[in-house]
Design an enzyme around this catalytic site. Structure first.
Site, PDB file in Angstrom:
ATOM      1  N   CYS A  11      -6.765   0.316   4.361  1.00 25.98           N
ATOM      2  CA  CYS A  11      -7.645  -0.512   5.185  1.00 25.98           C
ATOM      3  C   CYS A  11      -8.831   0.292   5.732  1.00 25.98           C
ATOM      4  O   CYS A  11      -9.718   0.660   4.967  1.00 25.98           O
ATOM      5  CB  CYS A  11      -6.866  -1.209   6.301  1.00 25.98           C
ATOM      6  SG  CYS A  11      -7.795  -2.610   6.992  1.00 25.98           S
ATOM      7  N   GLU A  56       1.790  -0.778   4.020  1.00 20.27           N
ATOM      8  CA  GLU A  56       2.801  -0.273   4.967  1.00 20.27           C
ATOM      9  C   GLU A  56       3.506  -1.418   5.694  1.00 20.27           C
ATOM     10  O   GLU A  56       4.557  -1.212   6.288  1.00 20.27           O
ATOM     11  CB  GLU A  56       2.156   0.717   5.954  1.00 20.27           C
ATOM     12  CG  GLU A  56       1.478   0.094   7.173  1.00 20.27           C
ATOM     13  CD  GLU A  56       0.138  -0.555   6.857  1.00 20.27           C
ATOM     14  OE1 GLU A  56      -0.286  -0.546   5.694  1.00 20.27           O
ATOM     15  OE2 GLU A  56      -0.473  -1.085   7.811  1.00 20.27           O
ATOM     16  N   HIS A  97      -2.728  -3.793   3.353  1.00 26.89           N
ATOM     17  CA  HIS A  97      -1.818  -3.052   4.235  1.00 26.89           C
ATOM     18  C   HIS A  97      -0.419  -2.947   3.615  1.00 26.89           C
ATOM     19  O   HIS A  97       0.516  -3.624   4.075  1.00 26.89           O
ATOM     20  CB  HIS A  97      -1.728  -3.744   5.598  1.00 26.89           C
ATOM     21  CG  HIS A  97      -2.849  -3.412   6.514  1.00 26.89           C
ATOM     22  ND1 HIS A  97      -2.862  -2.275   7.295  1.00 26.89           N
ATOM     23  CD2 HIS A  97      -4.020  -4.046   6.757  1.00 26.89           C
ATOM     24  CE1 HIS A  97      -3.987  -2.236   8.006  1.00 26.89           C
ATOM     25  NE2 HIS A  97      -4.708  -3.302   7.691  1.00 26.89           N
TER      26      HIS A  97
END
Ligand code: MN
Length: 241
Positions: free
Chosen positions: A111, A219, A217
């Site tokens: 990001c 994660e 994203h």
């Protein structure tokens, strides 16, 4: 063999409680830990001796999400839709990224991280997609509905990219929580992933040295919404050994 150490520069808490605080979402730490590495939070200090000392203990650099990058870092004036910036973090991350690039330390960006990497290498950004590059896709869809794991738009990766190889596919849907993005891709980077509106969603290094970054994203989704991203974190850690 000891687990490799990944430097992750921290952000600044948007609402200080007792005093200004440095912060980082736990999801970045857990993704790195699950992939076999040790995350080391880097505080964004202006003291370069401290940054140097922390950097020297690390094997890789993970550039995480967060605030808008101040446009002065790529020679632009602030747009009225520019959101919260953090010039202290900008400076520390640019120092770390350029140091890692110069020395061939592996880098993975997420990001803000893809944007920081692009700026560190000479590229530019859209400061606000809705104002500067309006189109059919809402790249802040996950923010709007507060569902950070929503796979809200597809991307298409270059079939020969490292990212596609690790994911095992060139076509997939990703979460999207950004209002900024790469405008001019930096020399030294290759755009390897696009949204259907043509926006760059993934880049990799064009030369030697491991560099990869995504606008989404992973994660937030490797544990459930799309477990294939765990292979990407593991692949990054494998670059460190
Ligand atoms: Mn997007």
């Amino acid at each position: 063999m000891p687990r490799p150490v990944i430097a992750i520069p921290a952000s600044t808490a948007p609402e200080p409680w007792y005093s200004p605080s440095f912060t980082l979402p736990v999801s970045y730490l857990r993704a790195v830990e699950a992939a076999g590495a040790v995350p080391l939070l880097i505080q964004p200090t202006a003291d370069l001796e401290i940054l140097e000392s922390l950097y020297s203990r690390c094997d890789g650099l993970l550039l995480a999400g967060g605030e808008d990058i101040h446009p002065s870092n790529y020679g632009a004036a602030p747009h009225p839709k520019l959101e919260l910036t953090n010039t202290q973090r900008d400076a520390a991350e640019l120092w770390l990224a350029r140091r890692a690039l110069a020395e061939g330390m592996p880098i993975f960006g997420i990001c803000r991280g893809i944007q920081l990497l692009n700026v560190a290498m000479g590229g530019t950004l859209y400061q606000d997609l809705a104002a500067e590059r309006p189109g059919p896709i809402d790249h802040a869809a996950g923010d709007a509905c507060r569902d950070f794991r929503l796979l809200s738009h597809p991307i298409e990766l270059a079939a020969d990219s490292w990212t596609a190889e690790l994911l095992g596919t060139a076509s997939l849907a990703v979460n999207s929580l950004h209002h900024q993005a790469i405008r001019d891709v930096a020399p030294g980077l290759r755009a390897v992933g696009y949204a259907p509106d043509g926006l760059i969603e993934a880049v990799e290094g064009a030369g030697s040295g491991f560099i990869a970054a995504v606008q989404s994203h992973p994660e937030l989704i490797w544990q459930d919404a799309d477990p294939r991203w765990a292979q990407v974190f593991a692949g990054f850690v494998a670059q460190l050994r």
